[in-house]
Design a protein around this motif. Structure first.
Motif, mmCIF file in Angstrom:
data_model
loop_
_atom_site.group_PDB
_atom_site.id
_atom_site.type_symbol
_atom_site.label_atom_id
_atom_site.label_comp_id
_atom_site.label_asym_id
_atom_site.label_seq_id
_atom_site.Cartn_x
_atom_site.Cartn_y
_atom_site.Cartn_z
ATOM 1 N N ALA A 233 43.655 46.972 44.239
ATOM 2 C CA ALA A 233 44.573 45.852 44.430
ATOM 3 C C ALA A 233 45.883 46.083 43.692
ATOM 4 C CB ALA A 233 43.934 44.558 43.926
ATOM 5 N N GLN A 234 46.971 45.891 44.406
ATOM 6 C CA GLN A 234 48.312 45.957 43.827
ATOM 7 C C GLN A 234 48.978 44.608 44.118
ATOM 8 O OE1 GLN A 234 50.674 49.092 45.529
ATOM 9 N NE2 GLN A 234 52.332 48.897 44.059
ATOM 10 N N THR A 235 49.570 43.966 43.117
ATOM 11 C CA THR A 235 50.127 42.629 43.298
ATOM 12 C C THR A 235 51.500 42.512 42.653
ATOM 13 O OG1 THR A 235 49.203 41.710 41.261
ATOM 14 C CG2 THR A 235 47.775 41.682 43.205
ATOM 15 N N ASP A 236 52.236 41.476 43.103
ATOM 16 C CA ASP A 236 53.537 41.224 42.509
ATOM 17 C C ASP A 236 53.476 40.135 41.438
ATOM 18 O OD1 ASP A 236 53.194 38.925 43.994
ATOM 19 O OD2 ASP A 236 55.012 39.152 45.190
ATOM 20 N N GLY A 237 52.263 39.633 41.157
ATOM 21 C CA GLY A 237 52.115 38.596 40.157
ATOM 22 C C GLY A 237 52.532 37.218 40.628
#
Length: 310
Positions: A233-237
């Motif tokens: 998982a990669q997120t922008d917060g």
């Protein structure tokens, strides 16, 4: 319009934010934050020679951006990348051509003989790339999922014998089992260039040191205690989630474990408040495209890898 193309200034937050904002406006499916860009600039492999550019107008308005460098890890020398992003409102004003010229000059100085670039699957972008000498190679697709309303499948109430679910955070003391799985799966990814295995210490720094990768959301499937499948998982917060990589080790394929790993990650992301989920697949990667369709993803855009000989 008179344009100035200049290098992104390291340590200048305004430059990193302008670059991230421009890329998001052009390719809204990707997770791109100023914090991650600054981290990449500080931690990119020296052999990559990462170089970022901004094109600005006379009033300082950012008209486009580009990143370029060497394809680190390529088993063949002389390969580089050049990716430009020009927001829709700035198209046709010369920013793209100026960025490509500056990027190619930089790559030529590094001895690059073959440039790889992703180009949107649109007539205008295709004509632009062809006019500059780029030729189509392979297609990739962006897929999207609305986590607010998508009827995500439920996780199985009972897992098959020997199968357990975990997250990457559960491997905080030793990520090597995940590294071994990732190296094996990455070797089977479709692509134009053969890439050798990344050493563990480098993989650890470039992946799990990133500020936008979320170990708690990332799904892992174990079979008899061994890592069999995973979904990063990669997120922008804020509200955007990207599947950085999903894979199943060869010995465990065909059992639905990639779907299980990705479903677990998506359900965690929705519970954490993320609303936009995106992923990307090579157009020839039929197994992963099937996994994503089962989870409710739909194609939202396409792009083509283009190649140019310098």
């Amino acid at each position: 319009m008179t344009l100035t193309v200049r290098a992104l200034r390291a340590g200048v937050p305004e430059d990193a934010e302008a670059f991230a904002r421009t890329r998001r406006a052009t390719i809204p499916y990707l997770v791109c934050t100023a914090e991650a860009l600054a981290w990449e600039a500080a931690h990119a492999p020296a052999g990559q020679r990462l170089h970022r550019l901004l094109a600005t107008g006379p009033d300082g308005t950012v008209a486009g951006c580009a990143d370029t460098g060497l394809l680190a890890g390529s088993t063949a020398p002389g390969h580089g990348f050049l990716h430009t992003a020009v927001p829709p409102g700035q198209a046709g004003r010369g920013a793209g051509a100026a960025l490509v010229a500056a990027g190619e000059a930089y790559l030529a100085g590094l001895g690059v003989r073959r440039v790889h670039s992703w180009v949107a699957d649109e007539d205008g972008a295709r004509r632009f790339a062809e006019r500059l000498g780029y030729r189509r190679s392979r297609q990739a697709r962006f897929l999207g999922l609305d986590l607010r309303h998508a009827p995500l499948p439920e996780l199985p109430a009972t897992l098959p014998a020997g199968v357990t679910l975990a997250s990457v955070a559960d491997f905080a003391d030793d990520l090597r089992p995940l590294y071994e799985a990732d190296v094996e799966c990455a070797a089977d990814e479709p692509g134009d260039v053969d890439v050798g295995a990344t050493p563990y210490e480098v993989w650890l720094r470039l992946n799990w040191g990133r500020p936008d990768w979320d170990a708690g959301l990332s799904g892992v499937v174990l079979v008899d205690g061994r890592v069999a499948a995973y979904s990063v998982a990669q997120t922008d917060g804020v509200d955007r989630y990207w599947s950085g990589m999903t894979g199943t080790r060869r010995a465990f394929r065909g059992r639905g474990l990639a779907t299980l790993a990705k479903l677990a990650a998506l359900r965690r992301a929705r519970a954490a408040g993320y609303v936009h989920a995106y992923t990307g697949n090579d157009a020839t990667n039929a197994p992963m495209l099937a996994v994503n369709r089962r989870l409710g993803y739909r194609v939202v855009a396409s792009e083509w890898r283009h190649l140019k000989a310098l």
